[in-house]
Design a protein around this motif. Structure first.
Motif, PDB file in Angstrom:
ATOM      1  N   THR A 104      -4.488 -46.025 -10.031  1.00 61.83           N
ATOM      2  CA  THR A 104      -3.106 -45.701 -10.389  1.00 61.83           C
ATOM      3  C   THR A 104      -2.324 -45.216  -9.175  1.00 61.83           C
ATOM      4  OG1 THR A 104      -3.682 -43.421 -10.883  1.00 61.83           O
ATOM      5  CG2 THR A 104      -3.730 -44.957 -12.722  1.00 61.83           C
ATOM      6  N   GLY A 105      -3.044 -44.945  -8.093  1.00 53.90           N
ATOM      7  CA  GLY A 105      -2.359 -44.497  -6.876  1.00 53.90           C
ATOM      8  C   GLY A 105      -1.934 -43.039  -6.947  1.00 53.90           C
ATOM      9  N   GLU A 106      -2.389 -42.321  -7.968  1.00 54.83           N
ATOM     10  CA  GLU A 106      -2.000 -40.912  -8.095  1.00 54.83           C
ATOM     11  C   GLU A 106      -2.715 -40.069  -7.054  1.00 54.83           C
ATOM     12  OE1 GLU A 106      -1.293 -38.895 -11.519  1.00 54.83           O
ATOM     13  OE2 GLU A 106       0.130 -40.435 -12.091  1.00 54.83           O
ATOM     14  N   GLY A 107      -2.002 -39.193  -6.439  1.00 55.38           N
ATOM     15  CA  GLY A 107      -2.610 -38.254  -5.508  1.00 55.38           C
ATOM     16  C   GLY A 107      -3.112 -37.063  -6.303  1.00 55.38           C
ATOM     17  N   ILE A 108      -4.385 -36.758  -6.171  1.00 62.78           N
ATOM     18  CA  ILE A 108      -4.969 -35.665  -6.964  1.00 62.78           C
ATOM     19  C   ILE A 108      -5.213 -34.449  -6.076  1.00 62.78           C
ATOM     20  CG2 ILE A 108      -6.907 -34.996  -8.444  1.00 62.78           C
ATOM     21  CD1 ILE A 108      -5.304 -37.322  -9.544  1.00 62.78           C
ATOM     22  N   TRP A 109      -4.902 -33.289  -6.578  1.00 66.06           N
ATOM     23  CA  TRP A 109      -5.243 -32.059  -5.848  1.00 66.06           C
ATOM     24  C   TRP A 109      -6.029 -31.118  -6.727  1.00 66.06           C
ATOM     25  CZ3 TRP A 109      -2.444 -27.982  -8.037  1.00 66.06           C
ATOM     26  CH2 TRP A 109      -1.276 -28.349  -8.708  1.00 66.06           C
ATOM     27  N   ASP A 110      -6.897 -30.390  -6.087  1.00 65.76           N
ATOM     28  CA  ASP A 110      -7.842 -29.520  -6.801  1.00 65.76           C
ATOM     29  C   ASP A 110      -7.967 -28.250  -5.963  1.00 65.76           C
ATOM     30  OD1 ASP A 110      -9.975 -28.280  -7.967  1.00 65.76           O
ATOM     31  OD2 ASP A 110     -11.207 -30.087  -8.117  1.00 65.76           O
ATOM     32  N   TRP A 111      -7.513 -27.160  -6.542  1.00 68.26           N
ATOM     33  CA  TRP A 111      -7.384 -25.930  -5.742  1.00 68.26           C
ATOM     34  C   TRP A 111      -8.176 -24.795  -6.385  1.00 68.26           C
ATOM     35  CZ3 TRP A 111      -2.411 -22.523  -5.947  1.00 68.26           C
ATOM     36  CH2 TRP A 111      -2.522 -21.477  -5.040  1.00 68.26           C
ATOM     37  N   ALA A 112      -9.205 -24.320  -5.677  1.00 70.15           N
ATOM     38  CA  ALA A 112      -9.908 -23.103  -6.103  1.00 70.15           C
ATOM     39  C   ALA A 112      -9.001 -21.957  -5.645  1.00 70.15           C
ATOM     40  CB  ALA A 112     -11.269 -23.011  -5.442  1.00 70.15           C
TER      41      ALA A 112
END
Ligand SMILES: Nc1nc2c(ncn2[C@@H]2O[C@H](COP(=O)(O)OP(=O)(O)OP(=O)(O)O)[C@@H](O)[C@H]2O)c(=O)[nH]1
Length: 562
Positions: free
Chosen positions: A268-276
């Motif tokens: 989908t081309g979505e940029g994913i971010w994951d923040w602890a």
């Protein structure tokens, strides 16, 4: 750590006393009966029968008995499953080495000769029961932790305890395994990892030998085990092993679903971010990195750097929304610009949510996705421009002029000041169209727009209403009508002068002039947009009527000396 037998139940231990001499049995009961439960039987057969009924913690066995001697009794007792692990002491009048050796070889724990010293017998029994209790404690602990034991003699082979409930197998053997090399039970694909783990431990790089490996189990299936061990002496490593198949399968499933999710996200081309949230690092997927021209290999970025990439005009609002989300558990939703490494701004739409919180409610983890909406923003901007700006000249159109005029009226009402509006119509413009053509007419209109824009300040508005009609609006002048008129006339004269300078239209030089109607306006007396435009328009017609190329002033606000 010393294992403590007192961890176990200290109930009175039971002793099966087997002797064909009743006097001996009585003596045993007399001397040991206070500390132990003594169950006396007078023959080997009676001992077997008793063990079929129940278990005992220890057996005291006479050697010489009619029918079935002590050796035979012990052999037959060992065939009973309930007997397994029960310690045996021979108590006999046969004081000779051959019998003592045979008894110990057969698995007896001690060999005491008659006549015996009761105190000594009591101490020997206590020692044996203590050892047995410790063994039982270890087995129970291992069973409770669902673990098995192994040892690895670095010079010799590997041994795996047999008592454990999850039997391994080598070449069809199930019992106490003993083999030269790990490779005999280890999955070929895991052998390098075992070598590496042992190298790391032996070289001191790791504090323990620990690894997850697949081992061959009964029936030939491969099962994941966690193996953990440490040196016991210089040449021996001892440790435990535990079936971790369920955990491994769960990990595998998780990895697969993460992998699938990653593919979907990438598709989908979505940029994913994951923040602890407690950490200063935010993790990104490859699509996120690609969006801003960052190398995909740098998937972890400092939070401060990521925030610094946001356009400074948008950043305070983004930070406010993020804060709201962290504190109030709201969904994060924002559209903002992020700087691409090559310098341009990428419009993104970001969504996110706190997905994990500590018991006190503080946020632990926040994840989200963002999408490139630059194209959408470009189209929106284009629509906005088309709706509010004149396509030929790029000046604000009638709609935008009216918006700004409404604001200016309100502002002047509040401040009791005056604004000015000039209605500008080029003289005999139709002639230009008719003689040099419509294209040249357009060229003149574009140039008029350029000159008008150059004649006013940033806060003023130069607009095109249509055809050759333009408006200049000076939103806020003095509160004093004479002063306001003076300032407005300065601008009007400048416009008259500038628009009167001849025009270079392609190869043609062309002279033209404007007629200008000027009107002051305030926010008082129920002033309306229509009213102001009408008055300025009327003043402009007056300028046309009285000879063109001039400024006429609407009289509503004209001071006497204007
Ligand atoms: N080239 C060009 N001409 C336009 C445009 N829109 C309107 N016109 C023409 O502009 C002219 C407007 O003329 P008017 O302002 O009515 O008359 P005028 O010739 O300027 O005469 P006065 O205003 O009385 O001095 C008409 O010929 C319109 O067809 C345009 O976008 N481009």
């Amino acid at each position: 750590m010393r294992l403590e037998s007192h961890l176990l139940d200290e109930a009175k231990a039971s002793i099966l006393a087997v002797d064909d001499t009743p006097a001996i049995l009585q003596l045993l009961e007399l001397t040991l009966g206070i500390d132990y439960e003594i169950v006396p039987v007078e023959s080997g057969q009676a001992a077997l029968d008793a063990f079929r009924q129940r278990q005992f913690d220890l057996v005291m066995l006479d050697l010489m008995m009619p029918d079935m001697d002590g050796f035979e009794t012990l052999k037959r007792l060992k065939e009973l499953p309930s007997f397994e692990g029960t310690p045996v002491i021979f108590l006999t009048a046969m004081d000779d080495l051959t019998n003592e050796c045979s008894a110990l070889e057969l698995g007896a724990d001690d060999y005491i000769t008659k006549p015996f010293k009761p105190n000594l017998v009591r101490l020997r029994i206590a020692n044996i029961l203590h050892r047995v209790r410790l063994q039982r404690l270890l087995s129970l602990a291992l069973a409770g932790a669902d673990q098995g034991l192994w040892s690895w003699n670095l010079d010799g082979g590997v041994r795996i305890a047999s008592a454990w409930s999850q039997p391994l197998t080598v070449d069809g053997q199930v019992k106490a395994l003993e083999f030269k090399d790990w490779r005999e039970v280890c999955h070929p694909d895991d052998v390098p990892a075992v070598s590496e783990a042992s190298r790391d431990y032996l070289s001191g790089l790791k504090p323990a030998f620990e690894i997850d490996v697949r081992l061959r189990r009964l029936g030939g299936t491969w099962t994941w085990f966690n193996i953990h061990g440490k040196f016991s002496g210089a040449e021996m490593i001892i440790g435990t092993y535990r079936n971790v198949e369920a955990r491994k399968q769960a990990e595998l499933k998780l990895r697969e679903s993460e992998e699938r999710l990653r593919h979907v996200m990438d598709a989908t081309g979505e940029g994913i971010w994951d923040w602890a949230v407690q950490e200063p690092i935010v993790r990104h997927n490859a699509a996120w990195c690609r969006l801003f021209g960052l190398g995909e290999e740098t998937a972890n970025h400092p939070v401060a750097e990521v925030l610094a990439m946001i356009n400074p005009d948008d950043r305070p609002e983004v930070e406010r929304l993020l804060h709201e989300c962290l504190v109030n558990d709201q969904q994060f939703f924002a559209e903002y610009r992020v700087r691409h490494v090559d310098g341009w701004d990428v419009w993104v739409q970001a969504r996110g949510k706190v997905v994990e919180r500590a018991a006190d409610g503080s946020p632990l983890r926040m994840v989200g996705a963002l999408q490139d909406i630059s194209e959408k923003k470009r189209i929106e901007e284009e629509y906005r421009r088309l709706a509010l700006f004149d396509t030929l000249t790029g000046l604000p159109n009638r709609r935008l002029l009216i918006d700004r005029l409404v604001q200016a009226i309100e502002q002047n009402r509040r401040n009791a000041t005056l604004g000015a509006l000039m209605f500008i119509d080029m003289d005999r413009f139709k002639t230009l169209n008719d003689t040099l053509g419509h294209d040249h007419g357009d060229m003149l209109l574009i140039e008029v727009a350029r000159r008008l824009s150059g004649a006013v300040r940033k806060m003023d508005t130069a607009a095109r209403l249509g055809g050759d009609e333009f408006v200049i609006m000076l939103p806020q002048l003095s509160a004093d009508a004479a002063m306001a008129m003076k300032d407005a006339m300065t601008v009007a004269n400048k416009v008259l002068r500038n628009l009167g300078v001849s025009y270079q239209l392609g190869r043609h030089e062309y002279d033209s002039t404007p007629s200008i109607g000027l009107s002051l306006f305030s926010g008082a007396h129920g002033e309306t947009v229509d009213g102001i435009l009408r008055r300025a328009d009327a003043a402009m017609y007056e300028a046309k009527r009285t000879g063109r190329n001039r400024i006429c002033v609407d009289q509503a606000f004209a001071p006497a000396n204007a």
